[in-house]
Every structure is written in structure tokens, then in C-alpha cells.
Design a protein around this motif. Sequence first.
Motif, PDB file in Angstrom:
ATOM      1  N   ARG A  55     -49.207 -16.511   3.325  1.00 14.14           N
ATOM      2  CA  ARG A  55     -48.710 -15.180   3.691  1.00 14.14           C
ATOM      3  C   ARG A  55     -47.263 -14.990   3.242  1.00 14.14           C
ATOM      4  O   ARG A  55     -46.884 -13.939   2.701  1.00 14.14           O
ATOM      5  CB  ARG A  55     -48.830 -14.997   5.202  1.00 14.14           C
ATOM      6  CG  ARG A  55     -48.460 -13.591   5.673  1.00 14.14           C
ATOM      7  CD  ARG A  55     -48.517 -13.529   7.191  1.00 14.14           C
ATOM      8  NE  ARG A  55     -47.466 -14.351   7.773  1.00 14.14           N
ATOM      9  CZ  ARG A  55     -46.178 -13.968   7.886  1.00 14.14           C
ATOM     10  NH1 ARG A  55     -45.802 -12.772   7.426  1.00 14.14           N
ATOM     11  NH2 ARG A  55     -45.281 -14.764   8.413  1.00 14.14           N
ATOM     12  N   LYS A  59     -45.697 -12.305   0.523  1.00 14.71           N
ATOM     13  CA  LYS A  59     -44.598 -11.414   0.884  1.00 14.71           C
ATOM     14  C   LYS A  59     -43.444 -11.526  -0.117  1.00 14.71           C
ATOM     15  O   LYS A  59     -42.858 -10.523  -0.547  1.00 14.71           O
ATOM     16  CB  LYS A  59     -44.106 -11.757   2.287  1.00 14.71           C
ATOM     17  CG  LYS A  59     -42.984 -10.861   2.769  1.00 14.71           C
ATOM     18  CD  LYS A  59     -42.555 -11.252   4.175  1.00 14.71           C
ATOM     19  CE  LYS A  59     -41.396 -10.356   4.650  1.00 14.71           C
ATOM     20  NZ  LYS A  59     -40.949 -10.735   6.003  1.00 14.71           N
ATOM     21  N   GLU A  63     -41.884  -8.599  -2.632  1.00 15.78           N
ATOM     22  CA  GLU A  63     -40.456  -8.257  -2.663  1.00 15.78           C
ATOM     23  C   GLU A  63     -39.893  -8.362  -4.086  1.00 15.78           C
ATOM     24  O   GLU A  63     -39.070  -7.534  -4.507  1.00 15.78           O
ATOM     25  CB  GLU A  63     -39.678  -9.177  -1.729  1.00 15.78           C
ATOM     26  CG  GLU A  63     -39.976  -8.922  -0.252  1.00 15.78           C
ATOM     27  CD  GLU A  63     -39.250  -9.917   0.646  1.00 15.78           C
ATOM     28  OE1 GLU A  63     -38.643 -10.863   0.085  1.00 15.78           O
ATOM     29  OE2 GLU A  63     -39.287  -9.748   1.879  1.00 15.78           O
TER      30      GLU A  63
END
Length: 558
Positions: A55, A59, A63
Motif C-alpha cells: 500500500r 501511494k 505521489e
Amino acid sequence: MAPPPGTWRSTPKAAEHAAKYNFNLLPEDFEFTAEETNLIQMYDTVKQFEREATRLKEKKARERIYANNQPQQQQSQVDDDDEQNDQDENGKLSPRTPPTAAASAAAALASNKKRKAGRGKKKKPSSAAGVMNDSSDEEESDAESAQSDADQNIDAITLAERRAAKLEALRGEVEGKKNSMTEEELLEEQRRRELLATNDDDGIDDGRVLKRKRPMPSQEGGKSLLSKMMTAQTPPHDFSEKLGLKSWKGTVLFPQTTDELTWSPPELASNPNDGAFLVPMENFDITKAQNGEGPNTLALKFTAPSDSKRFSFNIAGPGHEDFDSILFHFNPRQRQKGGQLVINDKQKGQWGRPVQLPLSQVPLIFGQTSVTLLVQINGDGFDIFIEGKHCARLEHRTELPSKPCTLYLQFPSCDDYGAPENWKVFKAWWGNKESMAKDDISSVAGVNTFDSVHPRKLFIQGLPKIRDDREVELRRAELERIFRRYGGARGVSTLVPKNVGYAFVEFETDQMCNKAFQEMADKYPFKITRARRSKHEALMDKRAAEAAAGNAKAAGDW
């Protein structure tokens, strides 16, 4: 398939599972020991950590994608608004409006999700330990799906987006370095840009470093670095722009016609005047030259081959009698004493005391494509500049005419002994230029030297060399016998050195010396000229004259 390890419970439910799943039994069908239970719990904990790492990785990837797309999204915000207005009722872009890179990436992402959703989930069989339940399999599949989506999201970015992001990063790095540059570095950067660009100002970056555009082949104005390099070297037939020739006032002495390209001494010449180059230097006025007005500068552009032994040129005044009297003589000799530059004058056929300096102390003369030489005439003498360097001065040894006159420039064909000269003259110019001499010229060769004709001494040259005292005595007796009748009651005194081909004869008065020179110059088989007086001799004569004047005054007072 063999049953898994553990304690088997023979129950109807276990038998049902064994028949139905072919021994792919559920965990509740087994009894585990404490060690096995701890191992299963630790395995579950590891899987949780793996899902959390996946996860976080997803992420971070999102970004990074957002950071790379942000500069381009800001720059194309207006275009995005126009695209939004051009959309039709179905939400599709108008054919005349091309989709942006961000829209392409979003479409690719949606397509990947649809393919992922339509793809059936493949059942994964239980592990040998039987510790994976259906819920854990589903969570692991979801984590792998999320990781696959993140990877495909990165792949969905087009090559143009990656290039744009890299370009923005480089621009930011350049701007950061530019802001941290010192003043000297900024000046150096601006000079580099000026050399690589054109002379047309297209804008200012940051108010600090000037930016320029490279000209198209059809554009005019400005010079590129290549053109500047090609024009940096002045053509041999012209003077350099740094000399400021355009601001000078004067005339070209050579070439006078378009047919004349260069001048070189003739190969066969019996004397220096045979086939020599001669041109007048008009309107010379020593009074104006001292004040920096009127013609005072001679400029020459020439080349001397690497195999040349010597060359020379002369400047003479009116009544020089075929250059028997010369005001200025310039003569580089490459093969003499390791290379010598000789500067001298000549009075009534007699060369003066030369100003000599090694060629190693002046800019290169021989073997160069072209050399620029300037001779400036002022109240003190002739100043010589080679490639802009003040190399020597020949102080005036003869009083120049007080009224305006014409000087004469000569390029001899050979030296006094018939040795050929080898050089090539491209251009000669005569006019006015402000004085190039600096305030302090004490280190310049020839400055503050003394040289004059000896009033009572003759110089005999061209004699055979003598090597012992007997030969010295014989030569002294011969000279005294020849010049005795001009010496009066006391006769003459002679100076005969060894291992040389000259001698000196001194008389008692100036009149005796003048008469001997006039009558014997053409009769004696060897060359006779007037001797030069050294600085020590001049000081001695000056003291003797002062002492004589003092004695006369004392006698008058008495």
C-alpha cells in the motif's frame, strides 16, 4: 495428495471434506500443537506487513506521478479549460482539439481498470500447510492487483510527459545554480553566451544573464562564434582593427596600384640601391611631430620566411645622396649571435654605433604569417613597436630639418657586402597616430644612449686580420707613414687591435682630420670613415673644454 501434518480427527465432517475437496481440508479439521499455532500467527503477521508495504509503495508511486505532472498541468491550464468547453454532449473531445498528455494518461488508466475488472479472479489452491483461508487469498489478490495497477499507472505516462518532467527538473537545477553564482561567474557566463549567440538582444533572464537566440541562416546581424574565430586573424595584406587604423590620418605608400600585391628584394643585385624600393614620406615637420600633429608614424605589414637570414629598411632625410646618410636603419639578423636586432644610423657613408638586442626579447619576426611594425618619430628619436610592444628606440644622432620636408623610405636589395635580403612587404602606411610610448621607458633598449662622430679620429676598415705583435708594429708603421703629412709636427697616433680587420688613426686637430678624410677617402685601397666617440670620450672632451674655459677666464681676471 497426502494429508497435511497435524493430528487427524476422524469425524464425519472431516471425511466429508476429504471426499469433497480431495484432502484440501480446512484449518478447523486439524489440531495443531503450540509451536504450529505460533508459526501460523507469525505468518499472518508477515502477510499483514507485506500488504502494508504494498500500500505504501502504491501511494509513493501515485505521489511521484502527481509531482511529475504538476508543472505541465499548470502550464496547460488554459488549454485544459478550452478543451473542457469543446467537449460535446457525450463527453468526448472535439476532433479539432487534440487530447492532452494528462487526458491520455487518465484514459489509459481507466482502460487498464476495466480490463482488470473484467478479468476473472483465479483461485489459488491452499498451501501445503493449509494456513491460507479464503479471506487471506482474496486480500493478497487485492494487494497484488493494487500493485499491478500502480505499475501500469507508471507505464501509462507517455514518453513526452517523462521528457517534459525531466526538462523541468533540469531547468530548476539550472535556475538554482544561477542564483548561487558569484558576480565573476555571472560575467563569465554572460561572455560565454555572447560568444555562442548573436549580437541581437532577445531578452534578459532574471535581470542577470543575457539570453540570445541563434540566428537562422537567412537572418542578418550579429556574428556567431565560428565567424568570430574565422575573422580573428587579420589578413596579411591589412592591418589589425585593434590598431585603430580607421581613425588615423595618412596615406598608403604601398601598394599604390591594384596590380601590386607584395614587394620582395630582387634576387640578383650588385648594391643596396640596385632595384631597391623607394617611396617619399611627405609633409614631415618635426615641430608638429613633437606635438602629436602631422605625419609621425610609419606602419609596415610584412612577412619574413623562416629561412631568411636578414632584411632591412631605411629612413633618410633630404639630400641623402643615394642613402649615403641614413637617419634610421632597421635590420633583424636571424643567424648572427643567435639572432640579433640591429638599429643604427649612417652619416656620410659611416655607420654609427648600433643599438643591438637579442631577437628573443622581441615578438617573433621570422617564420610568421605576418608581422606589424610601427616606427614613430618624435623629438627624442625613433620608437620601434613590433606587434604593439615597445622594443627599442634610436635617439636622434643628426639634427632633423627645422622646416617641413620630405623623408624617404627605402627597402634595400642587399646589404653593403652584397648579401641578399629576404622578406615580403604587404603594406606600408605613413600618417599621424598618437604616441604609443609609455611614461616610463627606461627599460627600452637604446634609451638614454650617447653616440656622436669623433672630430679627430678616422676609422679604417676592411684590413686583413693580424695575430701577433710583429704584424701590429708593421701595420702601425704603415698607417703612420701614410697619414704623416696630415699630422703636422707631432704626426698621428694609431690604435691597431689584434684579430680584427680595422684600425683607428687620431689627429691633433679637427682641421687635420677633415683634410685627411677628404683627400684619402678615395685614394686609400681600404674603406675610411669617421670614427664614433664613446660616451667616456665625450665626457673627457667635455671636461677638457670646461677646464680650458675656466683657465681662460682666470687668465682674464688676472
